[in-house]
Design an enzyme around this catalytic site. Structure first.
Site, PDB file in Angstrom:
ATOM      1  N   LYS A 155       8.942  98.190  37.030  1.00 51.93           N
ATOM      2  CA  LYS A 155       8.659  96.800  36.700  1.00 51.93           C
ATOM      3  C   LYS A 155       9.003  95.906  37.869  1.00 51.93           C
ATOM      4  O   LYS A 155       9.853  96.296  38.664  1.00 51.93           O
ATOM      5  CB  LYS A 155       9.437  96.340  35.457  1.00 51.93           C
ATOM      6  CG  LYS A 155      10.906  96.759  35.346  1.00 51.93           C
ATOM      7  CD  LYS A 155      11.906  96.427  36.396  1.00 51.93           C
ATOM      8  CE  LYS A 155      12.204  95.012  36.739  1.00 51.93           C
ATOM      9  NZ  LYS A 155      13.292  94.889  37.773  1.00 51.93           N
ATOM     10  N   TYR A 240      12.788  90.792  32.029  1.00 51.22           N
ATOM     11  CA  TYR A 240      13.457  91.320  30.836  1.00 51.22           C
ATOM     12  C   TYR A 240      13.498  90.277  29.724  1.00 51.22           C
ATOM     13  O   TYR A 240      13.421  90.605  28.543  1.00 51.22           O
ATOM     14  CB  TYR A 240      14.886  91.766  31.167  1.00 51.22           C
ATOM     15  CG  TYR A 240      14.934  93.009  32.020  1.00 51.22           C
ATOM     16  CD1 TYR A 240      14.872  94.266  31.440  1.00 51.22           C
ATOM     17  CD2 TYR A 240      15.033  92.930  33.400  1.00 51.22           C
ATOM     18  CE1 TYR A 240      14.913  95.413  32.214  1.00 51.22           C
ATOM     19  CE2 TYR A 240      15.066  94.057  34.189  1.00 51.22           C
ATOM     20  CZ  TYR A 240      15.005  95.305  33.594  1.00 51.22           C
ATOM     21  OH  TYR A 240      15.021  96.439  34.367  1.00 51.22           O
TER      22      TYR A 240
HETATM   23  P1  NAD Z   1      15.741  99.709  46.788  1.00 51.14           P
HETATM   24  O1  NAD Z   1      15.665  98.654  47.825  1.00 51.14           O
HETATM   25  O2  NAD Z   1      17.071 100.284  46.501  1.00 51.14           O
HETATM   26  O3  NAD Z   1      14.739 100.894  47.127  1.00 51.14           O
HETATM   27  C1  NAD Z   1      13.445 100.665  47.593  1.00 51.14           C
HETATM   28  C2  NAD Z   1      12.893 101.932  48.198  1.00 51.14           C
HETATM   29  O4  NAD Z   1      11.604 101.651  48.715  1.00 51.14           O
HETATM   30  C3  NAD Z   1      13.739 102.463  49.377  1.00 51.14           C
HETATM   31  O5  NAD Z   1      13.796 103.862  49.289  1.00 51.14           O
HETATM   32  C4  NAD Z   1      12.925 102.043  50.594  1.00 51.14           C
HETATM   33  O6  NAD Z   1      13.119 102.913  51.693  1.00 51.14           O
HETATM   34  C5  NAD Z   1      11.513 102.159  50.054  1.00 51.14           C
HETATM   35  N1  NAD Z   1      10.541 101.378  50.812  1.00 51.14           N
HETATM   36  C6  NAD Z   1       9.362 101.830  51.235  1.00 51.14           C
HETATM   37  N2  NAD Z   1       8.702 100.885  51.908  1.00 51.14           N
HETATM   38  C7  NAD Z   1       9.478  99.804  51.926  1.00 51.14           C
HETATM   39  C8  NAD Z   1       9.340  98.509  52.499  1.00 51.14           C
HETATM   40  N3  NAD Z   1       8.249  98.124  53.154  1.00 51.14           N
HETATM   41  N4  NAD Z   1      10.379  97.650  52.324  1.00 51.14           N
HETATM   42  C9  NAD Z   1      11.464  97.985  51.636  1.00 51.14           C
HETATM   43  N5  NAD Z   1      11.659  99.208  51.060  1.00 51.14           N
HETATM   44  C10 NAD Z   1      10.664 100.114  51.226  1.00 51.14           C
HETATM   45  O7  NAD Z   1      15.102  99.081  45.464  1.00 51.14           O
HETATM   46  P2  NAD Z   1      15.318  99.551  43.956  1.00 51.14           P
HETATM   47  O8  NAD Z   1      16.420  98.765  43.371  1.00 51.14           O
HETATM   48  O9  NAD Z   1      15.392 101.021  43.890  1.00 51.14           O
HETATM   49  O10 NAD Z   1      13.967  99.008  43.279  1.00 51.14           O
HETATM   50  C11 NAD Z   1      12.743  99.686  43.419  1.00 51.14           C
HETATM   51  C12 NAD Z   1      11.830  99.300  42.253  1.00 51.14           C
HETATM   52  O11 NAD Z   1      12.454  99.685  41.040  1.00 51.14           O
HETATM   53  C13 NAD Z   1      11.567  97.799  42.115  1.00 51.14           C
HETATM   54  O12 NAD Z   1      10.256  97.581  41.686  1.00 51.14           O
HETATM   55  C14 NAD Z   1      12.538  97.351  41.052  1.00 51.14           C
HETATM   56  O13 NAD Z   1      12.084  96.228  40.314  1.00 51.14           O
HETATM   57  C15 NAD Z   1      12.587  98.584  40.174  1.00 51.14           C
HETATM   58  N6  NAD Z   1      13.858  98.704  39.450  1.00 51.14           N
HETATM   59  C16 NAD Z   1      13.820  98.869  38.117  1.00 51.14           C
HETATM   60  C17 NAD Z   1      14.989  98.985  37.405  1.00 51.14           C
HETATM   61  C18 NAD Z   1      14.952  99.188  35.915  1.00 51.14           C
HETATM   62  O14 NAD Z   1      15.996  99.090  35.281  1.00 51.14           O
HETATM   63  N7  NAD Z   1      13.802  99.495  35.344  1.00 51.14           N
HETATM   64  C19 NAD Z   1      16.212  98.915  38.059  1.00 51.14           C
HETATM   65  C20 NAD Z   1      16.221  98.767  39.439  1.00 51.14           C
HETATM   66  C21 NAD Z   1      15.033  98.659  40.137  1.00 51.14           C
END
Ligand code: NAD
Length: 385
Positions: A155, A240
């Site tokens: 999301k 949310y």
């Molecule tokens: P994060 O920053 O920790 O991870 C992002 C990942 O994307 C990294 O592995 C990074 O290397 C990669 N990536 C690839 N290309 C990129 C770019 N151009 N710029 C930045 N990163 C790049 O983020 P996250 O917290 O893991 O979130 C990722 C997704 O998951 C988001 O869409 C977020 O909304 C979603 N999320 C959902 C929940 C949930 O409870 N459903 C919780 C956290 C995150």
């Protein structure tokens, strides 16, 4: 979308906490979300396979090994019954090496963003789970669909309505399922909130107040980059509240007013909003006053109905969710939301049934998010088509 009204000049807190009731009399539509509370609150009692299918577990490939994949999804996949961590897609060779050893992932199931499309030739991967920055969900969902893989997108599903529609169209064209990572549809307290609202246990829902936010201290995060995130806390945390309001009322809102909050850290919030408050009007007259912030740790949902109320706080976290109603505490278990979510989605694929959290729900929410931004930008009430 049409603008037709001016937003009243409330302070942020007043806007959420003190909105007056403007109740209509339209009947509440048919419940459309609450389902399966009994089954979901008793993981381990699943009995949906027979014969050969009892052995089948779907292979999931996680795309993007950031915080959520590392700390939530991969550990949860050790507890799932219908799916398992089969592969990974990462641009960082060191991560690939670590994950390979930790989760015993064969080399043939490890991809980079460049080699990703070759996943089409890999029968071990059934589902691609896109866990990348928001603006990248569309590209990887569409490429996964073209590779013939079922998709879960995190999301918000997309950063524009057009992208969300393209994602749905691609999955339809390639006959694969598309789900959104809405884990709270598998969480007992939120399921109870849906049930109380949609089944009108205390009569019709009249008002909802809900906020979700955290203090953003990572100035380098993609979450502050408009292009990658699509917006600020609304896209990340406010979604949310949109979900909570919709599944509590059991309807889709018809109009929204909104207001950006004050920017107290202009160097950090030079691209996306620091906070935002908005109000959703539902067809049955219910009103949801919502807020989201990157400057406040907050998570609650409060619903008032004709003959009672319910309150979740925290409402939206990974664990520790508590709830009470006007009759007393909810006695419901803590669960592994991510495990139940992935198992539930895998189950729907194995049984060829509709997902509980389909792409269409993600599209509906993106439409609402875009209407909220339009209302905040213009100061006018925006109709949600
Ligand atoms: P994060 O920053 O920790 O991870 C992002 C990942 O994307 C990294 O592995 C990074 O290397 C990669 N990536 C690839 N290309 C990129 C770019 N151009 N710029 C930045 N990163 C790049 O983020 P996250 O917290 O893991 O979130 C990722 C997704 O998951 C988001 O869409 C977020 O909304 C979603 N999320 C959902 C929940 C949930 O409870 N459903 C919780 C956290 C995150």
């Amino acid at each position: 979308m049409k603008n037709d009204d001016h937003l009243p000049g409330h302070s942020r807190r007043d806007f959420i906490k003190g909105f007056s009731l403007l109740l209509g009399s339209a009947a509440l539509g048919a419940p459309y979300l609450a389902q399966g509370l009994d089954r979901l609150t008793r993981p381990g009692e699943h009995q949906f396979f027979s014969g050969d299918r009892a052995k089948k577990k779907l292979g999931i490939a996680l795309v993007g090994l950031g915080s959520y994949s590392t700390h939530q999804l991969a550990p949860a996949l050790a507890e799932t019954e219908n799916c398992y961590l089969a592969g990974i897609v990462t641009g960082t060779p060191a991560k690939a090496e670590t994950w390979k050893k930790k989760y015993n992932i064969p080399d043939k199931n490890i991809y980079t963003y460049k080699t990703f499309d070759q996943i089409k030739d890999n029968p071990a991967i059934d589902i691609v789970y896109v866990v990348l920055p928001n603006a990248m969900h569309a590209e990887y969902t569409i490429r996964a669909a073209q590779a013939g893989k079922h998709v879960i997108s995190e999301k918000p599903m997309a950063t524009s309505v057009a992208d969300a529609e393209r994602m749905i169209a691609a999955c339809k064209a390639h006959q694969v399922s598309l789900s959104v990572g809405y884990r709270l549809h598998y969480e007992p307290h939120n399921l109870r909130a849906m049930e109380l609202g949609q089944k009108q246990v205390y009569g019709k829902v009249k008002t909802i107040k809900t906020e979700n936010g955290f203090v953003m201290n990572n100035a380098g995060s993609w979450r502050l980059n408009k292009e990658l995130a699509g917006g600020g806390p609304l896209m990340d945390m406010g979604i949310y509240c949109v979900q909570g309001a919709c599944y509590t009322v059991g309807q889709t809102p018809v109009a929204v007013t909104a207001k950006f909050g004050e920017v107290t850290r202009p160097r950090v919030f030079d691209e996306v909003e620091q906070s935002i408050d908005w109000q959703l009007e539902f067809p049955n007259g219910a009103l949801a006053s919502c807020g989201s912030s990157y400057n406040e740790n907050v998570s609650y949902l409060h619903a008032e109905a004709e003959k009672g109320w319910w309150h979740l706080e925290p409402a939206y976290g990974y664990g520790g969710i508590t709830g009470k109603t006007s009759e007393g505490p909810m006695h419901l278990p803590q669960v592994n939301q991510q495990a139940l979510q992935m198992d539930g989605i895998a189950q729907s694929i194995l049984e060829n049934k509709a997902s509980r959290v389909p792409g269409e729900m993600g599209l509906r929410d993106v439409k609402i998010l875009m209407a909220i931004y339009e209302a905040a930008r213009t100061g006018k009430k925006v109709r949600i088509a």
